[in-house]
Design a protein around this motif. Structure first.
Motif, short mmCIF file in Angstrom:
data_model
loop_
_atom_site.label_atom_id
_atom_site.label_comp_id
_atom_site.label_asym_id
_atom_site.label_seq_id
_atom_site.Cartn_x
_atom_site.Cartn_y
_atom_site.Cartn_z
N LEU A 176 0.83 -1.20 0.00
CA LEU A 176 0.00 0.00 0.00
C LEU A 176 0.87 1.25 0.00
CD1 LEU A 176 -2.88 1.12 0.15
CD2 LEU A 176 -2.68 1.01 2.63
N SER A 177 1.93 1.25 0.80
CA SER A 177 2.84 2.41 0.83
C SER A 177 3.51 2.63 -0.52
CB SER A 177 3.92 2.20 1.90
OG SER A 177 3.34 2.05 3.16
N PHE A 178 3.89 1.53 -1.18
CA PHE A 178 4.51 1.67 -2.49
C PHE A 178 3.57 2.35 -3.48
CE2 PHE A 178 4.80 -0.09 -6.79
CZ PHE A 178 6.05 0.39 -7.16
N PHE A 179 2.31 1.91 -3.53
CA PHE A 179 1.37 2.50 -4.47
C PHE A 179 1.05 3.96 -4.13
CE2 PHE A 179 0.36 -1.97 -5.55
CZ PHE A 179 0.59 -1.88 -6.91
N ILE A 180 0.98 4.27 -2.87
CA ILE A 180 0.74 5.68 -2.48
C ILE A 180 1.90 6.56 -2.92
CG2 ILE A 180 0.53 7.24 -0.51
CD1 ILE A 180 -1.09 5.05 0.88
N ILE A 181 3.11 6.12 -2.66
CA ILE A 181 4.28 6.92 -3.05
C ILE A 181 4.42 6.98 -4.57
CG2 ILE A 181 6.81 6.99 -2.95
CD1 ILE A 181 6.55 5.86 -0.09
N ALA A 182 4.13 5.89 -5.25
CA ALA A 182 4.24 5.88 -6.72
C ALA A 182 3.24 6.84 -7.35
CB ALA A 182 4.01 4.46 -7.25
N THR A 183 2.03 6.92 -6.81
CA THR A 183 1.04 7.83 -7.39
C THR A 183 1.38 9.28 -7.13
OG1 THR A 183 -0.36 7.59 -5.43
CG2 THR A 183 -0.86 6.18 -7.31
N LEU A 184 2.15 9.57 -6.09
CA LEU A 184 2.54 10.95 -5.83
C LEU A 184 3.48 11.49 -6.91
CD1 LEU A 184 3.10 10.88 -1.97
CD2 LEU A 184 1.20 11.89 -3.23
N PHE A 185 4.20 10.61 -7.58
CA PHE A 185 5.14 11.04 -8.60
C PHE A 185 4.52 11.14 -9.99
CE2 PHE A 185 8.04 9.44 -5.32
CZ PHE A 185 8.85 10.54 -5.19
N LEU A 186 3.28 10.73 -10.12
CA LEU A 186 2.62 10.83 -11.42
C LEU A 186 2.10 12.25 -11.63
CD1 LEU A 186 0.55 7.53 -11.54
CD2 LEU A 186 2.66 8.04 -12.74
N ASN A 187 2.42 12.81 -12.75
CA ASN A 187 1.95 14.15 -13.11
C ASN A 187 1.17 14.05 -14.40
OD1 ASN A 187 3.32 15.23 -10.95
ND2 ASN A 187 5.14 15.71 -12.15
N ARG A 188 0.48 15.10 -14.73
CA ARG A 188 -0.23 15.12 -16.01
C ARG A 188 0.76 15.06 -17.17
NH1 ARG A 188 -5.18 16.01 -17.34
NH2 ARG A 188 -6.76 16.54 -15.85
N SER A 189 1.95 15.55 -16.99
CA SER A 189 2.93 15.54 -18.07
C SER A 189 3.43 14.13 -18.37
CB SER A 189 4.11 16.45 -17.72
OG SER A 189 4.75 15.96 -16.56
#
Length: 83
Positions: free
Chosen positions: A25-38
């Motif tokens: 769960l922590s991995f997916f939360i941190i991974a989604t924080l790095f996703l941007n619209r770009s």
């Protein structure tokens, strides 16, 4: 934590499962924080230069209890109506 739970290994097993769930769960939360619209695929959306409102006349078709039909309160036969 009792002796019976340590004998059966239930407590240790539950702790390992909980640790894995929290880690994933922590991995997916941190991974989604790095996703941007770009990071997404570029999409060229069409743009309208001018917008003309399409004013369509309101049409009312009425069928009463006797089966008589009317178009905008004018009597009409149903088979003469177009789609």
């Amino acid at each position: 934590m009792t002796n019976s739970s340590l004998k059966n290994g239930n407590y240790v097993l539950e702790e390992q499962v909980l640790y894995r769930i929290v880690t994933i769960l922590s991995f997916f939360i941190i991974a989604t924080l790095f996703l941007n619209r770009s990071d997404a695929f570029p999409v060229n959306l069409p743009r309208a230069k001018t917008v003309k409102p399409q004013l369509l006349p309101k049409v009312t078709v009425t069928i009463d209890v006797q089966g008589d039909s009317a178009l905008n309160r004018e009597p009409i036969q149903l088979n003469s109506l177009e789609a």
